[in-house]
Write a protein that holds these residues in place. Structure first.
Motif, short mmCIF file in Angstrom:
data_model
loop_
_atom_site.label_atom_id
_atom_site.label_comp_id
_atom_site.label_asym_id
_atom_site.label_seq_id
_atom_site.Cartn_x
_atom_site.Cartn_y
_atom_site.Cartn_z
N UNK A 58 83.51 71.45 36.71
CA UNK A 58 82.32 70.59 36.68
C UNK A 58 82.68 69.13 36.93
N UNK A 59 83.94 68.78 36.69
CA UNK A 59 84.36 67.38 36.84
C UNK A 59 85.27 67.19 38.05
N UNK A 60 85.46 68.26 38.83
CA UNK A 60 86.43 68.19 39.92
C UNK A 60 85.75 67.68 41.19
N UNK A 61 85.56 66.36 41.26
CA UNK A 61 84.96 65.77 42.45
C UNK A 61 85.90 64.74 43.04
N UNK A 62 85.57 64.26 44.26
CA UNK A 62 86.44 63.28 44.93
C UNK A 62 86.62 61.99 44.12
N UNK A 63 85.59 61.54 43.39
CA UNK A 63 85.71 60.27 42.65
C UNK A 63 86.75 60.42 41.54
N UNK A 64 86.67 61.57 40.84
CA UNK A 64 87.62 61.80 39.74
C UNK A 64 89.03 61.93 40.29
N UNK A 65 89.17 62.71 41.34
CA UNK A 65 90.52 62.90 41.92
C UNK A 65 91.10 61.60 42.45
N UNK A 66 90.24 60.74 42.98
CA UNK A 66 90.72 59.49 43.58
C UNK A 66 91.26 58.54 42.51
N UNK A 67 90.80 58.70 41.30
CA UNK A 67 91.20 57.75 40.25
C UNK A 67 91.48 58.47 38.94
N UNK A 68 92.28 59.52 39.04
CA UNK A 68 92.54 60.35 37.86
C UNK A 68 93.23 59.55 36.76
N UNK A 69 94.08 58.60 37.15
CA UNK A 69 94.79 57.80 36.14
C UNK A 69 93.80 57.06 35.25
N UNK A 70 92.78 56.45 35.86
CA UNK A 70 91.79 55.72 35.07
C UNK A 70 90.98 56.68 34.20
N UNK A 71 90.56 57.80 34.80
CA UNK A 71 89.78 58.77 34.05
C UNK A 71 90.55 59.25 32.82
N UNK A 72 91.84 59.49 33.00
CA UNK A 72 92.62 60.00 31.88
C UNK A 72 92.87 58.93 30.82
N UNK A 73 92.95 57.68 31.23
CA UNK A 73 93.06 56.61 30.22
C UNK A 73 91.79 56.55 29.38
N UNK A 74 90.65 56.72 30.04
CA UNK A 74 89.37 56.68 29.30
C UNK A 74 89.25 57.89 28.37
N UNK A 75 89.67 59.04 28.85
CA UNK A 75 89.65 60.23 27.99
C UNK A 75 90.56 60.02 26.78
N UNK A 76 91.74 59.44 27.03
CA UNK A 76 92.70 59.21 25.95
C UNK A 76 92.13 58.24 24.92
#
Ligand SMILES: [Zn+2]
Length: 301
Positions: free
Chosen positions: A56-74
């Motif tokens: 459900x979250x596997x889109x181009x925006x997430x993949x393009x900036x996974x580092x930022x997404x994972x910092x926010x998740x953390x």
């Protein structure tokens, strides 16, 4: 040596990627944080090479900036657990296929002595009484997990030695080092049997069938009762939304069965400066507190 430091107990948990702190020992961290222990998670890498396991979250925006997404998740997971957290700044090594080389410059490709430097500085700054990390196998065959073990052990030794890395801070000797026994074969087996007995479909049979014939598990020396924190652990793990595959076996089992069958997170005491087993050892000589033998000396009760 600890009587000089009466400001309280400090626990450092060293992990490879964002989400590991929640899936391995997360309830323990939440419990100690709730008790007033100063809990810090050190995350070696940013998880930049992780897969997006949630379609459900596997889109181009997430993949393009996974580092930022994972910092926010953390950041969200850290708040849910009630702990502090620092990234050590290394780049995720990914999970290379058989025979594939490690990506250049990644965490697991660094010399251990150099890769330990940021953690040496952090240990001298935070001065933890207890450190938790993975065993020699990484607990999971990911190069970053094996490297995390090596770096944590090297940093522990170097932090205590003023001749090594003389610049960052006063030397600090960690009193106890524990290895995670989370997600062990015994845990999957017990959960699988309990679910099957109760007529609950178990997705764990396949996990057990695929279990590698590796070295025997380390002895359990320490069990931390933390069933009350399982819900917090789950919420923290779900905060790593890109990393949780819906219906994955670990998330699918009924929590009431888990609380009944395995209400602890378990550890192997790998090193201790204290004489003999922990003073708070319960039945069978099993410790029930990571700070067993230390509370009196730290004077934090
Ligand atoms: Zn990991």
């Amino acid at each position: 040596m600890f009587t000089r430091h009466s400001e309280g107990l400090r626990l450092l948990s060293v992990h490879a990627h964002p989400d590991d702190e929640s899936s391995k020992g997360g309830a323990t961290l939440a419990r100690y944080a709730a008790e007033g222990v100063d809990v810090l998670v050190a995350t070696c890498t940013g998880g930049e090479r992780g897969s997006v396991l949630n379609p459900a979250l596997d889109g181009p925006e997430v993949r393009a900036d996974l580092a930022r997404v994972r910092r926010e998740e953390m950041a969200l997971a850290r708040e849910i657990l009630g702990v502090r957290q620092r990234f050590l700044g290394f780049v995720d090594s990914g999970l290379p296929g058989p025979g594939e080389p490690l990506p250049e410059g990644c965490f697991a490709a660094r010399p251990v002595e150099l890769a330990a430097a940021p953690l040496v500085a952090l240990i001298r700054e935070f001065r933890p009484h207890v450190v938790i990390t993975y065993d020699e196998t990484g607990g999971y065959p990911h190069p970053d997990h094996v490297m995390t073990h090596r770096v944590a052990v090297a940093a522990l030794e170097a932090a205590a030695d003023g001749d090594r890395h003389p610049e960052p801070g006063e030397p600090w000797q960690v009193a106890k080092l524990y290895y995670h026994l989370a997600l062990s074969r015994a845990w999957f087996q017990a959960m699988h049997e309990a679910m099957t007995e109760r007529g609950v479909p178990s997705g764990m049979g396949q996990v057990l069938a695929d279990w590698p014939d590796s070295a025997p598990a380390l002895a359990t020396t320490t069990r931390i009762a933390c069933a009350e924190q399982f819900a917090v652990r789950d919420a923290a793990l779900l905060a790593h939304a890109t990393q949780v595959r819906p219906g994955v076996a670990f998330m699918a089992h009924p929590r009431d069965i888990e609380r009944e069958v395995w209400p602890t997170e378990d550890y192997h005491l790998a090193r201790s400066l204290l004489p003999g087993p922990g003073t708070a050892a319960g039945p069978g000589g099993i410790e029930t507190d990571l700070f067993a033998g230390l509370r009196e000396e730290v004077g934090a009760g």
